[in-house]
Design an enzyme around this catalytic site. Structure first.
Site, PDB file in Angstrom:
ATOM      1  N   ARG A 220       0.736  -1.191  -0.065  1.00  0.00           N
ATOM      2  CA  ARG A 220       0.036  -0.091  -0.101  1.00  0.00           C
ATOM      3  C   ARG A 220       0.677   1.344  -0.104  1.00  0.00           C
ATOM      4  NH1 ARG A 220      -5.670  -1.322   2.848  1.00  0.00           N
ATOM      5  NH2 ARG A 220      -6.144  -3.276   1.281  1.00  0.00           N
TER       6      ARG A 220
ATOM      7  N   GLY B 190      14.706 -13.514   8.168  1.00  0.00           N
ATOM      8  CA  GLY B 190      15.433 -13.303   9.169  1.00  0.00           C
ATOM      9  C   GLY B 190      16.753 -13.498   8.914  1.00  0.00           C
ATOM     10  N   ASP B 191      17.853 -14.060   9.380  1.00  0.00           N
ATOM     11  CA  ASP B 191      19.142 -13.893   9.299  1.00  0.00           C
ATOM     12  C   ASP B 191      19.554 -14.471   7.948  1.00  0.00           C
ATOM     13  OD1 ASP B 191      18.780 -16.385  10.439  1.00  0.00           O
ATOM     14  OD2 ASP B 191      20.960 -16.339  11.568  1.00  0.00           O
TER      15      ASP B 191
ATOM     16  N   ASP C  61      15.913 -12.545  17.228  1.00  0.00           N
ATOM     17  CA  ASP C  61      17.464 -12.695  17.366  1.00  0.00           C
ATOM     18  C   ASP C  61      18.315 -11.721  16.065  1.00  0.00           C
ATOM     19  OD1 ASP C  61      16.449 -13.636  15.069  1.00  0.00           O
ATOM     20  OD2 ASP C  61      17.740 -15.753  15.238  1.00  0.00           O
TER      21      ASP C  61
ATOM     22  N   GLY D 210      13.533 -21.145  19.629  1.00  0.00           N
ATOM     23  CA  GLY D 210      14.630 -20.149  19.744  1.00  0.00           C
ATOM     24  C   GLY D 210      15.901 -20.763  19.920  1.00  0.00           C
TER      25      GLY D 210
ATOM     26  N   GLU E 143       9.573 -21.570  37.284  1.00  0.00           N
ATOM     27  CA  GLU E 143      10.574 -21.805  38.327  1.00  0.00           C
ATOM     28  C   GLU E 143      12.065 -21.853  37.823  1.00  0.00           C
ATOM     29  OE1 GLU E 143       7.675 -23.361  38.457  1.00  0.00           O
ATOM     30  OE2 GLU E 143       7.120 -22.493  40.537  1.00  0.00           O
TER      31      GLU E 143
ATOM     32  N   LYS F 128       4.960 -26.065  47.382  1.00  0.00           N
ATOM     33  CA  LYS F 128       4.461 -25.719  46.259  1.00  0.00           C
ATOM     34  C   LYS F 128       5.113 -27.091  45.279  1.00  0.00           C
ATOM     35  CE  LYS F 128       5.071 -22.258  42.647  1.00  0.00           C
ATOM     36  NZ  LYS F 128       5.775 -21.158  42.082  1.00  0.00           N
TER      37      LYS F 128
ATOM     38  N   GLU G  51      14.852 -24.453  22.819  1.00  0.00           N
ATOM     39  CA  GLU G  51      15.125 -25.713  22.167  1.00  0.00           C
ATOM     40  C   GLU G  51      16.350 -25.735  22.154  1.00  0.00           C
ATOM     41  OE1 GLU G  51      13.474 -25.967  18.108  1.00  0.00           O
ATOM     42  OE2 GLU G  51      14.034 -23.963  17.947  1.00  0.00           O
TER      43      GLU G  51
ATOM     44  N   ARG H 278       6.439 -34.189  33.475  1.00  0.00           N
ATOM     45  CA  ARG H 278       5.960 -34.355  32.298  1.00  0.00           C
ATOM     46  C   ARG H 278       6.822 -33.326  31.363  1.00  0.00           C
ATOM     47  NH1 ARG H 278       1.372 -37.624  32.540  1.00  0.00           N
ATOM     48  NH2 ARG H 278       1.670 -38.610  34.610  1.00  0.00           N
TER      49      ARG H 278
END
Lengths: 325, 325, 325, 325
Positions: free
Chosen positions: C28, C105-106, C133, C174, C191, C216, C225, C249
């Site tokens: 546009r 991206g890169d 990144d 990532g 956590e 807790k 990853e 899990r």
């Protein structure tokens, strides 16, 4: 009855999420059964003006998840006249269309019923309206999505109601039918629900508000638009007058209830009855609405489907009374 | 300056998504630095009435994702009087509170500034308002969530606008500041945006509507509440008069904009500056708002933060002009 | 430098929500400045094969809210060869394209940089990747949407983790950059967070888990990853071995992170820099990525943008430590 | 039969969205009928360990919209032994509990059935499981929310599948029952669905993939976990081997399917049958599951409800065949 070779499909009346899934189902099942299929834009308006185009598998690719209707929708005054319907019929013939699938609500089916009696063209209808106000189907296409949209909105309103200890009057759609208000009122934990069917007067509302927990100052009152007690602003005015201690606010949810990605159930419903409409036409059915009752396909004559005396489950109002306070 | 042993935290003014994440951050970082921490309910009202309770890690468990504020919020007339503030101070002392974190907007910080000058109690503020109308931070807590809520709603409205070829006037929050309307207008592909800052008159709007594509009949006009041109209903009336050919509808998004699960960015912002408020108090800071500017912590004196001359990036309005038509 | 008459736009590499908003902005604004504009499908692949078509205003109607990319995307081995790039250049010339906007991206910018040096065709890049990144912009298009998608998912996982007192290891995207894990970990109240940049070893994780509240038992560990500690399954195996008392899990969020309606911020970012890319080309800029730094437009040479030494704010990891336990 | 004075309520087995709405309904309707009500944490585990507490209206305030279960849930080996059940019974007596409402799935009702036969304590069950694998109710609490979560996720995956022309194998929950895969497959426009009930072999899948449009390279194959053809990774491996030209990816949706805010329908269902459970106990019912069939309350003996021979509507698989290609 002549063999059907080409089906026309259109949406009419207020749009509802899942209409695109229904269009997709009609188009693809027509092609599956080796029929041609044409889209008619803007409902009966486009039928009269000849805004008609051939559709193939790709015409309905990647639309199952989209709100609104790619065929657009409109209300048509001209179609209410015999002259208008005559032109419409001629346009259909000119385009080789020999059967119709009409997706919409009671206005749509009223037109379809008359048209189907006047002209030798089989029409089947698919219930597409967020109001769930048709007989012959447990749910209409769009209702499930709309009630989720309402509940999402009221969950957000509850956040601010809780934070400020406010009373909110939330108006939802459903001009002649309180089914949106009823289910969303239960689901949102509303303190009271005002719907057309229950002839709720404000005294009953006052009673409910006064029976409530004193330590619970945030409250939600769900109102169906044009309920008997007057609209949300008027109800709000009266509540403010009677309960000046409440910090009372009004929220009209409005048109967001019509849009959005259809829910899983609306897509499945639209897909099932879209296929059934094409199969029904091929089996010689006409002048009926296709719906699902108790998980089974159901075909209901148009004149019965639009009768509009939707029964409200009294138990639902009792549930609100038990659970909200 | 006396050593800080117990921090009081409260929310005040309009609620905003992410306030709970900020409360959690203040409570947990206070405990991390071996301070005690007390919650004050309903802002300055609860400070005056002594609605104060000790908080521990579990007090803020499982709240980071919840809209609203568990400490509730209110506006307080009494705190505007010297007598009210005196009682508030005495309540704080009685509860052993020797520093405060105030989460809210300009009203909150106006009160905090006066209080911090009158009494020897350090106060730091966290910007919690959906309006993004404070200096000293790129974004306020709640703004990012609110603009996503608006864009979700307008996406739904766009579905029905497209299906019916309608013009929708959508009113969003932002009494003195058009930043909600501006970003959401760009993101929703609005045809025009009316905000207080741009002194938009209706003639400019008309010009924009007329420059639009003739084949694009659905249009969205985004209006900040109390913009100069009058509210959405009045604008709607004038558009209907001038453009009877448009099917014009109004939608007031209202209080849904305040609620809902906070976005990732709002939670991260609230967490970062919540920790920084506690660390700032321990470092001797007072009478400042904690914000993030260009991804770095920034401390801004209250009197500067509430100055309210938020600059609107002119480029944004140009972008709407380029992209919408 | 020759005058620019026709801009080609394409998306390349992994898709990201907001790419469509960027395409819309490029198309546009090109038309606004009276340029022609062509879409190139499937990135460098389509450039080589000549899958190129002219675009107008309607080509990008109603796409700002859609995930994915209407121009499709791909990775191209052939473009890495001088022969491939020569064919690509000839295709561009044959289509009259004399400038390019590359969205990706890169990998995309590595190709663009080489191509821009070899051939006399100005190229500007728009950062479109969920990984955030790239240097030269605070945020890449798609990052904000992706982190909201992750937080939505982890909120759901938290529901079931709380109900069952489970420890969940949640793997997010990532590959070389932990920014998704970092912000979403803070926002989801994780956590512990394991990211490539922080050289986190499992001993640090164990320490964090052991410092946690004994009462807790539900815990979330967020893993980028290909983090240094090994992938989620391997981490899960080791945690199960060491802490048999936890009901541990694994959840790999996977490709849902790439899709979905773009957030408000991603649409605004894409719109702003999409316009800026066209204006930049007209102003003679080339071989640069357009970004936003501190709310201002920024142009960064490709070779700098892809340098990949994204700094992690150490403070973020400290915040997780303070707030999670 | 002794008069009921105090009802115990608990959740057991896998958690499902809407369990909190059911707990709320049981608690509030018990109070409405002037009964006492106690919450039992962690299902049969908490019954044995005596993790039991009295509940009032406020115990269930503001939970109707929350995923998971505030009573937590667990599986109990001890309850499978006569000794465990004896302790459980003694704990109930010690707490004055003389009737139970068990919210869960087939494991929960198997335990309830045995317990109800061994001890003189009336038990009614509410179907709370995302799998919809119980007889005696059209839908289980949580199923509607779960299928919407799946469809949201697959809509996102479709974005990236379309952009890259990929084939995605998406694995959803439903160990013994393909109802999640079936409805979501229709709703997401999947090309093929593999469910345990249909004894689908891979040859049928190959046939379907080959009948597909050649111009449609993005495809979704929906797989119920532990379907007969092997799991998603194994199916993916075989497809990659046979169709190297496809860019095939796997996505395991996993635990996100269990969480999230319950849908409107799940909240309404949970509210209705929660009230009905209390009213049923008062009316002398026991050892039955309360469900809704064709919009009417239905009471089904536990032994029948868990029979597990859920019939799959063959028509659904035909619909996928008609609509997807």
């Amino acid at each position: 009855m002549a063999e059907i070779k080409k089906i026309g499909v259109f949406t009419s009346g207020g749009d509802a999420p899942g209409m695109n899934a229904a269009i997709r189902a009609v188009v693809r099942s027509a092609l599956y059964y080796n029929l041609q299929v044409a889209g008619i834009r803007r409902g009966y308006e486009g039928m009269i003006s000849g805004d008609i185009f051939n559709m193939d598998r790709k015409s309905v690719a990647n639309i199952i998840q989209r709100g609104g209707t790619i065929l657009k929708t409109a209300r048509s005054d001209q179609f209410r006249t015999p002259e208008g319907r005559k032109i419409a019929y001629e346009q259909l013939k000119a385009n080789g269309i020999d059967a119709l699938v009409a997706i919409g609500g009671d206005g749509t089916f009223t037109g379809a019923r008359i048209f189907g009696h006047e002209y030798d063209i089989p029409v089947l209808g698919l219930p597409g309206t967020i109001d769930n106000d048709l007989l012959g189907t447990d749910f209409t296409i769009g209702y499930d999505t709309a009630i989720n949209t309402v509940v999402d909105a009221v969950d957000k309103i509850r956040d601010t109601a809780e934070s400020h200890d406010r009373l909110f009057i939330v108006e939802v759609m459903g001009r002649d039918c309180g089914l949106i208000a009823l289910r969303t009122g239960i689901a949102a934990g509303a303190e009271a629900i005002l719907i057309p069917e229950s002839k709720t007067d404000l005294n009953a509302l006052y009673e409910r508000l006064e029976k409530g927990r004193k330590d619970k100052s945030s409250k939600i009152v769900m109102v169906a638009e044009s309920g008997e007690a007057g609209d949300a602003f008027e109800i709000g005015r009266q509540i403010k007058e009677r309960y000046p201690q409440y910090d009372t606010r009004i929220s009209i949810l409005g048109h967001i209830q019509r849009g959005g990605r259809p829910s899983c159930m609306d897509r499945v419903l639209a897909s099932r009855i879209g296929v059934a409409a094409v199969e029904g036409l091929l089996a010689g059915r006409r002048n009926e609405m296709v719906g699902i009752i108790s998980n089974e396909l159901a075909y209901t004559p148009f004149e019965h489907a639009i009768k509009h005396n939707i029964e409200i489950n009294d138990n639902f109002l009792k549930i609100v009374e038990i659970l909200s306070l």
